[in-house]
Design a protein around this motif. Structure first.
Motif, PDB file in Angstrom:
ATOM      1  N   GLN A  52      56.242 -24.767   7.395  1.00 51.93           N
ATOM      2  CA  GLN A  52      55.441 -23.804   6.647  1.00 51.93           C
ATOM      3  C   GLN A  52      54.219 -23.237   7.360  1.00 51.93           C
ATOM      4  O   GLN A  52      53.857 -22.085   7.120  1.00 51.93           O
ATOM      5  CB  GLN A  52      55.020 -24.428   5.313  1.00 51.93           C
ATOM      6  N   LEU A  53      53.555 -24.027   8.224  1.00 53.98           N
ATOM      7  CA  LEU A  53      52.345 -23.508   8.881  1.00 53.98           C
ATOM      8  C   LEU A  53      52.600 -22.230   9.677  1.00 53.98           C
ATOM      9  O   LEU A  53      51.817 -21.278   9.570  1.00 53.98           O
ATOM     10  CB  LEU A  53      51.711 -24.557   9.790  1.00 53.98           C
ATOM     11  N   PRO A  54      53.673 -22.151  10.466  1.00 54.88           N
ATOM     12  CA  PRO A  54      53.885 -20.913  11.225  1.00 54.88           C
ATOM     13  C   PRO A  54      54.080 -19.670  10.345  1.00 54.88           C
ATOM     14  O   PRO A  54      53.871 -18.554  10.808  1.00 54.88           O
ATOM     15  CB  PRO A  54      55.153 -21.208  12.042  1.00 54.88           C
ATOM     16  N   GLN A  55      54.447 -19.867   9.086  1.00 53.12           N
ATOM     17  CA  GLN A  55      54.690 -18.747   8.177  1.00 53.12           C
ATOM     18  C   GLN A  55      53.448 -18.316   7.394  1.00 53.12           C
ATOM     19  O   GLN A  55      53.430 -17.232   6.814  1.00 53.12           O
ATOM     20  CB  GLN A  55      55.796 -19.115   7.179  1.00 53.12           C
ATOM     21  N   GLN A  56      52.426 -19.170   7.354  1.00 56.24           N
ATOM     22  CA  GLN A  56      51.240 -18.872   6.551  1.00 56.24           C
ATOM     23  C   GLN A  56      50.374 -17.804   7.215  1.00 56.24           C
ATOM     24  O   GLN A  56      50.278 -17.735   8.441  1.00 56.24           O
ATOM     25  CB  GLN A  56      50.388 -20.135   6.355  1.00 56.24           C
ATOM     26  N   ALA A  57      49.733 -17.001   6.374  1.00 56.78           N
ATOM     27  CA  ALA A  57      48.759 -16.044   6.889  1.00 56.78           C
ATOM     28  C   ALA A  57      47.603 -16.820   7.516  1.00 56.78           C
ATOM     29  O   ALA A  57      47.126 -17.804   6.943  1.00 56.78           O
ATOM     30  CB  ALA A  57      48.249 -15.157   5.753  1.00 56.78           C
ATOM     31  N   PHE A  58      47.176 -16.386   8.688  1.00 56.26           N
ATOM     32  CA  PHE A  58      46.113 -17.098   9.388  1.00 56.26           C
ATOM     33  C   PHE A  58      44.758 -16.801   8.759  1.00 56.26           C
ATOM     34  O   PHE A  58      44.433 -15.661   8.452  1.00 56.26           O
ATOM     35  CB  PHE A  58      46.079 -16.718  10.869  1.00 56.26           C
ATOM     36  N   VAL A  59      43.962 -17.858   8.581  1.00 56.50           N
ATOM     37  CA  VAL A  59      42.584 -17.756   8.112  1.00 56.50           C
ATOM     38  C   VAL A  59      41.710 -18.474   9.131  1.00 56.50           C
ATOM     39  O   VAL A  59      41.934 -19.655   9.429  1.00 56.50           O
ATOM     40  CB  VAL A  59      42.411 -18.412   6.718  1.00 56.50           C
ATOM     41  N   GLN A  60      40.738 -17.753   9.689  1.00 62.35           N
ATOM     42  CA  GLN A  60      39.821 -18.351  10.666  1.00 62.35           C
ATOM     43  C   GLN A  60      38.966 -19.410   9.972  1.00 62.35           C
ATOM     44  O   GLN A  60      38.411 -19.167   8.907  1.00 62.35           O
ATOM     45  CB  GLN A  60      38.917 -17.266  11.269  1.00 62.35           C
ATOM     46  N   ARG A  61      38.871 -20.598  10.587  1.00 59.46           N
ATOM     47  CA  ARG A  61      38.086 -21.700  10.036  1.00 59.46           C
ATOM     48  C   ARG A  61      37.142 -22.226  11.099  1.00 59.46           C
ATOM     49  O   ARG A  61      37.461 -22.205  12.287  1.00 59.46           O
ATOM     50  CB  ARG A  61      39.009 -22.827   9.576  1.00 59.46           C
ATOM     51  N   THR A  62      35.984 -22.725  10.656  1.00 62.70           N
ATOM     52  CA  THR A  62      35.041 -23.372  11.556  1.00 62.70           C
ATOM     53  C   THR A  62      34.704 -24.756  11.012  1.00 62.70           C
ATOM     54  O   THR A  62      34.878 -25.028   9.812  1.00 62.70           O
ATOM     55  CB  THR A  62      33.745 -22.560  11.727  1.00 62.70           C
ATOM     56  N   ILE A  63      34.228 -25.601  11.893  1.00 58.14           N
ATOM     57  CA  ILE A  63      33.914 -26.987  11.568  1.00 58.14           C
ATOM     58  C   ILE A  63      32.423 -27.221  11.753  1.00 58.14           C
ATOM     59  O   ILE A  63      31.835 -26.766  12.734  1.00 58.14           O
ATOM     60  CB  ILE A  63      34.703 -27.943  12.500  1.00 58.14           C
ATOM     61  N   SER A  64      31.824 -27.951  10.809  1.00 61.78           N
ATOM     62  CA  SER A  64      30.443 -28.408  10.962  1.00 61.78           C
ATOM     63  C   SER A  64      30.349 -29.851  10.457  1.00 61.78           C
ATOM     64  O   SER A  64      31.275 -30.355   9.815  1.00 61.78           O
ATOM     65  CB  SER A  64      29.460 -27.505  10.197  1.00 61.78           C
ATOM     66  N   GLN A  65      29.246 -30.495  10.775  1.00 65.31           N
ATOM     67  CA  GLN A  65      28.954 -31.855  10.319  1.00 65.31           C
ATOM     68  C   GLN A  65      30.093 -32.829  10.665  1.00 65.31           C
ATOM     69  O   GLN A  65      30.495 -33.660   9.861  1.00 65.31           O
ATOM     70  CB  GLN A  65      28.634 -31.879   8.827  1.00 65.31           C
ATOM     71  N   PHE A  66      30.603 -32.718  11.875  1.00 60.62           N
ATOM     72  CA  PHE A  66      31.730 -33.524  12.343  1.00 60.62           C
ATOM     73  C   PHE A  66      31.260 -34.936  12.703  1.00 60.62           C
ATOM     74  O   PHE A  66      30.304 -35.099  13.457  1.00 60.62           O
ATOM     75  CB  PHE A  66      32.356 -32.860  13.577  1.00 60.62           C
ATOM     76  N   THR A  67      31.936 -35.945  12.149  1.00 61.79           N
ATOM     77  CA  THR A  67      31.629 -37.335  12.481  1.00 61.79           C
ATOM     78  C   THR A  67      32.921 -38.106  12.740  1.00 61.79           C
ATOM     79  O   THR A  67      33.979 -37.769  12.217  1.00 61.79           O
ATOM     80  CB  THR A  67      30.849 -38.057  11.356  1.00 61.79           C
ATOM     81  N   VAL A  68      32.801 -39.145  13.536  1.00 60.57           N
ATOM     82  CA  VAL A  68      33.925 -40.022  13.860  1.00 60.57           C
ATOM     83  C   VAL A  68      33.524 -41.458  13.569  1.00 60.57           C
ATOM     84  O   VAL A  68      32.439 -41.888  13.951  1.00 60.57           O
ATOM     85  CB  VAL A  68      34.333 -39.899  15.348  1.00 60.57           C
ATOM     86  N   LYS A  69      34.425 -42.177  12.900  1.00 62.09           N
ATOM     87  CA  LYS A  69      34.227 -43.605  12.656  1.00 62.09           C
ATOM     88  C   LYS A  69      35.470 -44.330  13.178  1.00 62.09           C
ATOM     89  O   LYS A  69      36.547 -44.212  12.582  1.00 62.09           O
ATOM     90  CB  LYS A  69      34.052 -43.893  11.170  1.00 62.09           C
TER      91      LYS A  69
END
Length: 116
Positions: A52-69
């Motif tokens: 399904q992902l290749p068929q979806q309309a693309f929406v630009q997304r950005t990331i903030s407040q990224f953390t790793v545990k």
């Protein structure tokens, strides 16, 4: 490159138009036992994403407040805010390292309500 940078780059790749259109690349980044609880309320598997992902309309997304545990030597939880023109959401992913490759095994998105 440290763990945080590695996983941030992988998350950003999964949000990119090039990867979202490439079923082979999605397959490399997503573990066979993957499960997602989407912000829309849907439940997704690896097979669902590849189809399904290749068929979806693309929406630009950005990331903030990224953390790793780190959860163990070979697993880590990442959390972040995801922003786009439609809605913001809280995101969490669990990544597992197999050999030299990290793959996402779980992802959840929760919409952030827009203020009235």
């Amino acid at each position: 490159m440290d763990l945080s940078q590695t996983l941030l780059q992988l998350e950003q790749r999964l949000l990119s138009q090039a990867v979202r259109r490439d079923a082979d690349e999605i397959s490399r980044l997503i573990a066979d036992d993957f499960r997602e609880f989407g912000a829309s309320g849907g439940i997704w598997t690896k097979a669902d994403l590849i189809e399904q992902l290749p068929q979806q309309a693309f929406v630009q997304r950005t990331i903030s407040q990224f953390t790793v545990k780190p959860l163990s030597e070979h697993t880590a939880l990442v959390t972040y805010h995801c922003h786009n023109t439609q809605a913001d959401s809280l995101r969490s992913s669990i990544w597992r390292k197999q050999g030299e490759r990290w793959q996402m095994v779980f992802h959840q998105g929760t919409r952030i309500p827009t203020p009235l």
